[in-house]
Design a protein around this motif. Structure first.
Motif, PDB file in Angstrom:
ATOM      1  N   UNK A 105       1.004  -1.167  -0.076  1.00  0.00           N
ATOM      2  CA  UNK A 105      -0.575   0.182  -0.191  1.00  0.00           C
ATOM      3  C   UNK A 105       1.262   1.815  -0.102  1.00  0.00           C
ATOM      4  N   UNK A 106       1.775   1.810   1.114  1.00  0.00           N
ATOM      5  CA  UNK A 106       2.945   2.835   1.260  1.00  0.00           C
ATOM      6  C   UNK A 106       3.838   2.532  -0.485  1.00  0.00           C
ATOM      7  N   UNK A 107       3.709   1.286  -0.961  1.00  0.00           N
ATOM      8  CA  UNK A 107       4.689   1.449  -1.679  1.00  0.00           C
ATOM      9  C   UNK A 107       4.200   2.047  -2.814  1.00  0.00           C
ATOM     10  N   UNK A 108       2.843   1.736  -3.233  1.00  0.00           N
ATOM     11  CA  UNK A 108       2.178   1.634  -4.186  1.00  0.00           C
ATOM     12  C   UNK A 108       1.975   3.167  -4.440  1.00  0.00           C
ATOM     13  N   UNK A 109       1.510   4.177  -3.058  1.00  0.00           N
ATOM     14  CA  UNK A 109       1.077   5.820  -2.680  1.00  0.00           C
ATOM     15  C   UNK A 109       2.614   6.655  -3.557  1.00  0.00           C
ATOM     16  N   UNK A 110       3.326   6.148  -2.786  1.00  0.00           N
ATOM     17  CA  UNK A 110       5.202   6.567  -3.127  1.00  0.00           C
ATOM     18  C   UNK A 110       5.830   6.752  -4.487  1.00  0.00           C
ATOM     19  N   UNK A 111       5.200   5.440  -5.155  1.00  0.00           N
ATOM     20  CA  UNK A 111       5.072   5.220  -6.324  1.00  0.00           C
ATOM     21  C   UNK A 111       4.525   6.145  -7.416  1.00  0.00           C
ATOM     22  N   UNK A 112       3.542   6.806  -7.169  1.00  0.00           N
ATOM     23  CA  UNK A 112       2.977   7.807  -7.124  1.00  0.00           C
ATOM     24  C   UNK A 112       2.652   9.517  -7.033  1.00  0.00           C
ATOM     25  N   UNK A 113       3.237   9.229  -5.803  1.00  0.00           N
ATOM     26  CA  UNK A 113       2.838  10.395  -4.795  1.00  0.00           C
ATOM     27  C   UNK A 113       4.182  11.827  -5.687  1.00  0.00           C
ATOM     28  N   UNK A 114       5.663  10.986  -5.634  1.00  0.00           N
ATOM     29  CA  UNK A 114       6.765  11.306  -5.481  1.00  0.00           C
ATOM     30  C   UNK A 114       6.588  12.117  -6.901  1.00  0.00           C
ATOM     31  N   UNK A 115       6.565  11.125  -7.813  1.00  0.00           N
ATOM     32  CA  UNK A 115       6.490  11.243  -9.625  1.00  0.00           C
ATOM     33  C   UNK A 115       5.092  12.164  -9.985  1.00  0.00           C
ATOM     34  N   UNK A 116       4.433  12.163  -9.415  1.00  0.00           N
ATOM     35  CA  UNK A 116       2.801  13.066  -9.521  1.00  0.00           C
ATOM     36  C   UNK A 116       3.708  14.903  -9.846  1.00  0.00           C
ATOM     37  N   UNK A 117       3.818  14.705  -7.947  1.00  0.00           N
ATOM     38  CA  UNK A 117       4.479  16.213  -7.137  1.00  0.00           C
ATOM     39  C   UNK A 117       5.211  17.014  -8.586  1.00  0.00           C
ATOM     40  N   UNK A 118       6.527  15.740  -8.943  1.00  0.00           N
ATOM     41  CA  UNK A 118       7.742  16.185  -9.669  1.00  0.00           C
ATOM     42  C   UNK A 118       6.853  16.773 -11.044  1.00  0.00           C
ATOM     43  N   UNK A 119       5.687  16.330 -11.241  1.00  0.00           N
ATOM     44  CA  UNK A 119       5.241  16.359 -12.708  1.00  0.00           C
ATOM     45  C   UNK A 119       4.212  17.201 -13.112  1.00  0.00           C
ATOM     46  N   UNK A 120       3.261  17.522 -11.897  1.00  0.00           N
ATOM     47  CA  UNK A 120       2.546  19.044 -11.877  1.00  0.00           C
ATOM     48  C   UNK A 120       3.769  20.333 -11.704  1.00  0.00           C
ATOM     49  N   UNK A 121       4.851  20.274 -10.610  1.00  0.00           N
ATOM     50  CA  UNK A 121       5.449  21.297 -10.830  1.00  0.00           C
ATOM     51  C   UNK A 121       6.091  21.427 -12.603  1.00  0.00           C
ATOM     52  N   UNK A 122       6.113  20.674 -13.329  1.00  0.00           N
ATOM     53  CA  UNK A 122       6.612  20.997 -14.863  1.00  0.00           C
ATOM     54  C   UNK A 122       5.785  21.328 -15.734  1.00  0.00           C
ATOM     55  N   UNK A 123       4.408  20.508 -15.946  1.00  0.00           N
ATOM     56  CA  UNK A 123       2.929  21.178 -17.180  1.00  0.00           C
ATOM     57  C   UNK A 123       2.585  22.016 -15.946  1.00  0.00           C
ATOM     58  N   UNK A 124       2.991  21.942 -15.080  1.00  0.00           N
ATOM     59  CA  UNK A 124       2.385  23.759 -14.001  1.00  0.00           C
ATOM     60  C   UNK A 124       2.650  25.326 -15.314  1.00  0.00           C
ATOM     61  N   UNK A 125       3.753  24.699 -15.389  1.00  0.00           N
ATOM     62  CA  UNK A 125       4.988  26.083 -15.651  1.00  0.00           C
ATOM     63  C   UNK A 125       4.685  26.056 -17.128  1.00  0.00           C
ATOM     64  N   UNK A 126       3.850  24.314 -17.657  1.00  0.00           N
ATOM     65  CA  UNK A 126       3.731  24.871 -18.833  1.00  0.00           C
ATOM     66  C   UNK A 126       2.701  24.976 -19.498  1.00  0.00           C
ATOM     67  N   UNK A 127       2.156  25.241 -18.273  1.00  0.00           N
ATOM     68  CA  UNK A 127      -0.043  25.240 -18.169  1.00  0.00           C
ATOM     69  C   UNK A 127      -0.557  24.338 -19.458  1.00  0.00           C
ATOM     70  N   UNK A 128      -0.222  22.854 -19.248  1.00  0.00           N
ATOM     71  CA  UNK A 128      -0.504  21.949 -19.565  1.00  0.00           C
ATOM     72  C   UNK A 128      -0.029  21.000 -19.604  1.00  0.00           C
ATOM     73  N   UNK A 129      -1.317  19.316 -19.797  1.00  0.00           N
ATOM     74  CA  UNK A 129      -0.152  18.129 -19.481  1.00  0.00           C
ATOM     75  C   UNK A 129      -1.058  17.180 -19.485  1.00  0.00           C
ATOM     76  N   UNK A 130      -0.873  15.713 -19.645  1.00  0.00           N
ATOM     77  CA  UNK A 130      -1.818  15.258 -19.343  1.00  0.00           C
ATOM     78  C   UNK A 130      -1.721  14.702 -18.102  1.00  0.00           C
ATOM     79  N   UNK A 131      -1.819  13.549 -17.419  1.00  0.00           N
ATOM     80  CA  UNK A 131      -1.402  12.482 -17.035  1.00  0.00           C
ATOM     81  C   UNK A 131      -2.361  11.199 -16.712  1.00  0.00           C
ATOM     82  N   UNK A 132      -2.085   9.778 -16.752  1.00  0.00           N
ATOM     83  CA  UNK A 132      -2.447   8.814 -16.721  1.00  0.00           C
ATOM     84  C   UNK A 132      -2.137   7.914 -15.995  1.00  0.00           C
ATOM     85  N   UNK A 133      -3.368   7.047 -15.094  1.00  0.00           N
ATOM     86  CA  UNK A 133      -2.617   6.416 -13.859  1.00  0.00           C
ATOM     87  C   UNK A 133      -3.153   4.824 -14.086  1.00  0.00           C
ATOM     88  N   UNK A 134      -2.264   3.928 -14.061  1.00  0.00           N
ATOM     89  CA  UNK A 134      -3.027   2.589 -14.344  1.00  0.00           C
ATOM     90  C   UNK A 134      -3.302   2.444 -13.234  1.00  0.00           C
TER      91      UNK A 134
END
Length: 245
Positions: A105-134
């Motif tokens: 459970x914690x590994x699954x959440x860590x695996x999405x939390x950290x990369x999502x946080x970093x991706x949101x910062x980059x996409x936010x500067x672009x003002x665009x982006x798509x995220x898909x969770x499997x």
């Protein structure tokens, strides 16, 4: 400039199929892998042979420092596919240890939390982006000994909805795909002849889902036709849930 897609856990299965499909669509694909460098490089070579561009980058995405380096390697980021799966321990809750349960459970959440946080910062500067969770349909059905797997995917679904609500203000769409049993190397042990027969019988389409079926859905969610879709949760199980008891 090519659009850039980062796919976690992309050395095999759904991740590899998604990488190949996006490569054919003109994305520069970041093939993330944890341990299997040879398999990741084979995915990159397949994309290159088809005329696309890709690179393999190692990172344990449960590790925030490694995730920071992974996302820093992206000059831009148009699509993030969170596909990496933390292998669960299958046991009933009466005998499962807390260590095994929390690792999934914690590994699954860590695996999405950290990369999502970093991706949101980059996409936010672009003002665009798509995220898909499997995710997985296991979050919505019951199966013997699947308590850690089901709980982890249910938590992922909730996480994705919250991210969708926050990210939309920055021009970022966030959606979840939920496969049933998929014919991959990772599921081979669970796909006994008896179980595969049962899955086929209980699918309205009469078939087991293939990795490219899921890849096609992920790629579709990145298309302009889905620019107004966010917060969606889409099962892809051949209609298995329609016939479940």
């Amino acid at each position: 400039m090519n659009q850039v897609a980062l796919i976690t856990g992309a050395s095999r299965g759904i991740g590899a199929a998604t990488a190949a499909r996006l490569g054919r669509r003109g994305y520069h694909v970041i093939v993330n892998y944890h341990r299997n460098e040879a398999a990741a490089r084979a995915v990159v070579q397949d994309i290159a042979s088809a005329g696309g561009t890709a690179e393999a980058i190692q990172a344990d995405i449960r590790n925030p420092a490694q995730v920071a380096d992974l996302v820093a390697a992206c000059t831009r980021l148009d699509l993030l596919v969170c596909n990496a799966n933390i292998a669960p321990t299958f046991a009933p809750p009466s005998v499962m240890s807390w260590a095994d349960f929390s690792e999934k459970v914690m590994g699954e959440l860590a695996a999405v939390f950290h990369v999502t946080q970093r991706a949101l910062a980059l996409m936010g500067r672009q003002r665009s982006g798509r995220i898909v969770y499997v995710s997985s349909v296991i979050a919505d059905v019951t199966m013997p000994a699947a308590v850690s797997h089901a709980t982890a995917k249910a938590a992922l679904n909730t996480f994705a909805r919250q991210v969708a609500a926050e990210a939309g203000h920055h021009g970022i769409t966030v959606n979840t795909v939920a496969p049933g049993m998929v014919r991959t190397e990772a599921s081979a042990a669970a796909r006994t002849p008896e179980r595969q027969k049962l899955l086929t019988k209980n699918s309205v389409l009469g078939r087991v889902t293939e990795p490219d079926d899921v890849a096609a859905l992920i790629a579709a969610l990145a298309d302009d036709g889905f620019h107004a879709v966010s917060g969606a949760h889409i099962p892809i199980d051949g209609g298995f849930q329609l016939l479940k008891p």
